[in-house]
Design an enzyme around this catalytic site. Sequence first.
Site, short mmCIF file in Angstrom:
data_model
loop_
_atom_site.label_atom_id
_atom_site.label_comp_id
_atom_site.label_asym_id
_atom_site.label_seq_id
_atom_site.Cartn_x
_atom_site.Cartn_y
_atom_site.Cartn_z
N ASP A 13 26.25 48.29 -31.43
CA ASP A 13 24.90 48.89 -31.41
C ASP A 13 23.94 48.13 -30.51
O ASP A 13 22.73 48.12 -30.75
CB ASP A 13 24.29 48.98 -32.82
CG ASP A 13 25.25 49.55 -33.83
OD1 ASP A 13 25.87 50.57 -33.51
OD2 ASP A 13 25.39 48.98 -34.93
N GLY A 15 23.10 48.81 -27.56
CA GLY A 15 22.46 49.64 -26.54
C GLY A 15 23.34 49.78 -25.32
O GLY A 15 22.86 49.96 -24.21
N LYS A 16 24.67 49.70 -25.55
CA LYS A 16 25.62 49.79 -24.43
C LYS A 16 25.53 51.13 -23.73
O LYS A 16 25.66 51.23 -22.53
CB LYS A 16 27.06 49.59 -24.93
CG LYS A 16 27.34 48.21 -25.44
CD LYS A 16 28.76 48.10 -25.95
CE LYS A 16 29.02 48.95 -27.17
NZ LYS A 16 28.26 48.59 -28.38
N GLY A 17 25.31 52.20 -24.54
CA GLY A 17 25.28 53.56 -23.98
C GLY A 17 24.31 53.64 -22.82
O GLY A 17 24.64 54.17 -21.76
N GLY A 40 29.28 55.84 -31.23
CA GLY A 40 27.85 55.96 -31.49
C GLY A 40 26.94 55.56 -30.36
O GLY A 40 25.90 54.98 -30.59
N HIS A 41 27.34 55.84 -29.11
CA HIS A 41 26.46 55.51 -27.98
C HIS A 41 25.34 56.53 -27.85
O HIS A 41 25.56 57.72 -28.00
CB HIS A 41 27.24 55.50 -26.67
CG HIS A 41 28.26 54.43 -26.60
ND1 HIS A 41 28.03 53.15 -27.01
CD2 HIS A 41 29.53 54.46 -26.16
CE1 HIS A 41 29.11 52.43 -26.82
NE2 HIS A 41 30.04 53.21 -26.32
N THR A 127 33.74 53.43 -41.01
CA THR A 127 33.01 54.69 -40.85
C THR A 127 33.76 55.85 -41.52
O THR A 127 33.29 56.97 -41.51
CB THR A 127 32.78 55.00 -39.36
OG1 THR A 127 34.03 54.90 -38.69
CG2 THR A 127 31.79 54.02 -38.75
N ARG A 141 54.41 52.42 -35.27
CA ARG A 141 55.21 53.31 -34.40
C ARG A 141 55.57 54.64 -35.05
O ARG A 141 56.64 55.19 -34.83
CB ARG A 141 56.44 52.55 -33.87
CG ARG A 141 56.02 51.59 -32.79
CD ARG A 141 56.74 50.33 -32.72
NE ARG A 141 56.80 49.61 -33.98
CZ ARG A 141 57.59 48.58 -34.18
NH1 ARG A 141 58.41 48.18 -33.23
NH2 ARG A 141 57.59 47.95 -35.34
N GLN A 222 31.82 49.38 -29.98
CA GLN A 222 31.57 48.30 -30.97
C GLN A 222 31.18 47.00 -30.24
O GLN A 222 30.52 47.08 -29.23
CB GLN A 222 32.80 48.08 -31.88
CG GLN A 222 33.09 49.27 -32.79
CD GLN A 222 33.99 50.30 -32.14
OE1 GLN A 222 34.96 49.96 -31.51
NE2 GLN A 222 33.68 51.56 -32.32
N GLY A 300 24.08 56.77 -40.01
CA GLY A 300 22.70 56.75 -40.48
C GLY A 300 22.39 55.54 -41.37
O GLY A 300 21.29 55.40 -41.88
N ARG A 303 20.70 49.16 -40.53
CA ARG A 303 21.30 47.95 -39.97
C ARG A 303 20.51 46.74 -40.46
O ARG A 303 19.32 46.85 -40.70
CB ARG A 303 21.26 48.02 -38.44
CG ARG A 303 22.09 49.16 -37.88
CD ARG A 303 21.95 49.25 -36.37
NE ARG A 303 22.68 50.40 -35.85
CZ ARG A 303 22.34 51.07 -34.75
NH1 ARG A 303 21.29 50.70 -34.04
NH2 ARG A 303 23.06 52.09 -34.35
N GLY A 412 16.12 45.44 -21.26
CA GLY A 412 15.68 46.75 -21.76
C GLY A 412 14.30 46.65 -22.38
O GLY A 412 14.04 45.75 -23.19
N GLY A 414 12.72 49.71 -23.49
CA GLY A 414 12.48 51.00 -24.14
C GLY A 414 13.75 51.81 -24.10
O GLY A 414 14.71 51.43 -23.43
#
Length: 424
Positions: A13, A15-17, A40-41, A127, A141, A222, A300, A303, A412, A414
């Site tokens: 989380d 903010g990689k997206g 979750g990006h 999740t 396998r 992740q 949701g 965190r 970042g 914003g």
Amino acid sequence: MSATVIVGAQWGDEGKGKIVDLLAQQSDVVGRYQGGPNAGHTVIVGGETFKFRQLPSGIVSGKLSVLGNGCVVDPEVLLGELDDLEARGLSVEPLRISGNAHLIMPWHIALDGASEKRLGKLQIGTTRRGIGPAYADKAARIGIRVQDLLDAKILRQKIETALAEKNVWLERVYELEPFGLDDVVSTYEAYARRLRPYVADTSLLVDEALAAGKRVLLEGAQGTLLDLDHGTYPFVTSSNPVAGAAATGIGIGPTRIDEVVGVAKAYVTRVGAGPFPSEMEEPIGAEVREHGQEYGTVTGRERRPGWLDLVALRYAVRLNGITSLALTKLDVLSALEELRVCVRYRLPDGSETPNFPAHQSDFHHCEAVLETVDGWNESLDACASLSDLPPAARAYVELVERALGVGVDLVGTGAAREQVLTRA
Ligand code: GDP
């Protein structure tokens, strides 16, 4: 030309997206190398918000988008995301899925939920999307792969074989309803009809792109501390987010990767259970959660915010070979008069260390050694580049650079695509 990896340097989380989206503008191919529909990006472009669980975030930019062999794929989630993108006028044509990626099957989802429930207080906080059980079957396998969708006879056979065992688990161990062979087969045949056009030899595709001088960006999901091998086991994900896994998860050699961008928040967050030395005290934690909108994209869930942990970040720099850092969400700290930074851990014997403990029991019992630094207490909205940051914010960024020996090239300020400062 070689590849760049973007990796989460904390507990996910980060903010990689948004950073992937930014770097995707200058890339020709964007790929995901691990994880499933738990990524979750979030990408915000032109006021529109896109949330991706399964797709590579680069798809928003119309770049060739690869789901590598290291990923696990839930066809229902994937098709839902493709439909959503098309409904919003974006092309999904550039998607390519590795035939070697594993499929998430309905029993993986059922077993994920059932086993977490059974763990009770010892829950990992997964999740519950079947990702862990799908990776477990891959290692055992007995997994079903994307390429199995290309042959209806093989698909049926593999589902039948798997069900013979999975239904016993579901019924006898967890007292759940079994799955019917025909139901599962017809559902997955329908998925197969839609997904077949996207299945490709993605290792070859990426290699050819590199050979042709194209820029390849590989995005991790992740974060480093959730890595199956190097994270805070057992509170980890079931794959390897670290940069080294990009080579195996896409199918290229490690020599093709020459840059690793670590994405870290200007503070830290954790979701779910597990030790967290730099966790913020209340009410500051709640304030940061509110300002930073720290609620899970997929689940949701709230965190848990913490002060920037330089011990954990130093570990991430080491494990990933990070060549530059992107520090996100600096704006969230603007509201605080005074900040703290975790510079070392104090171990139970009283000694202090700058290094992340190698053993779980040391980590579980260590305390954060915190240093107090000045806040800047003003909006960062007017800043156009890193040199415009208020002196205290600049000092904060420089403290990170000094402590880690790695440059912070992006900051970042914003959520929107354009709210990123560069050195310029
Ligand atoms: P990811 O899984 O690492 O991509 O992280 P998420 O997308 O779940 O979390 C990042 C959240 O923070 C998203 O809601 C982003 O829109 C938002 N975000 C990203 N960068 C910044 C930033 O610099 N400032 C603020 N305020 N929000 C940001």
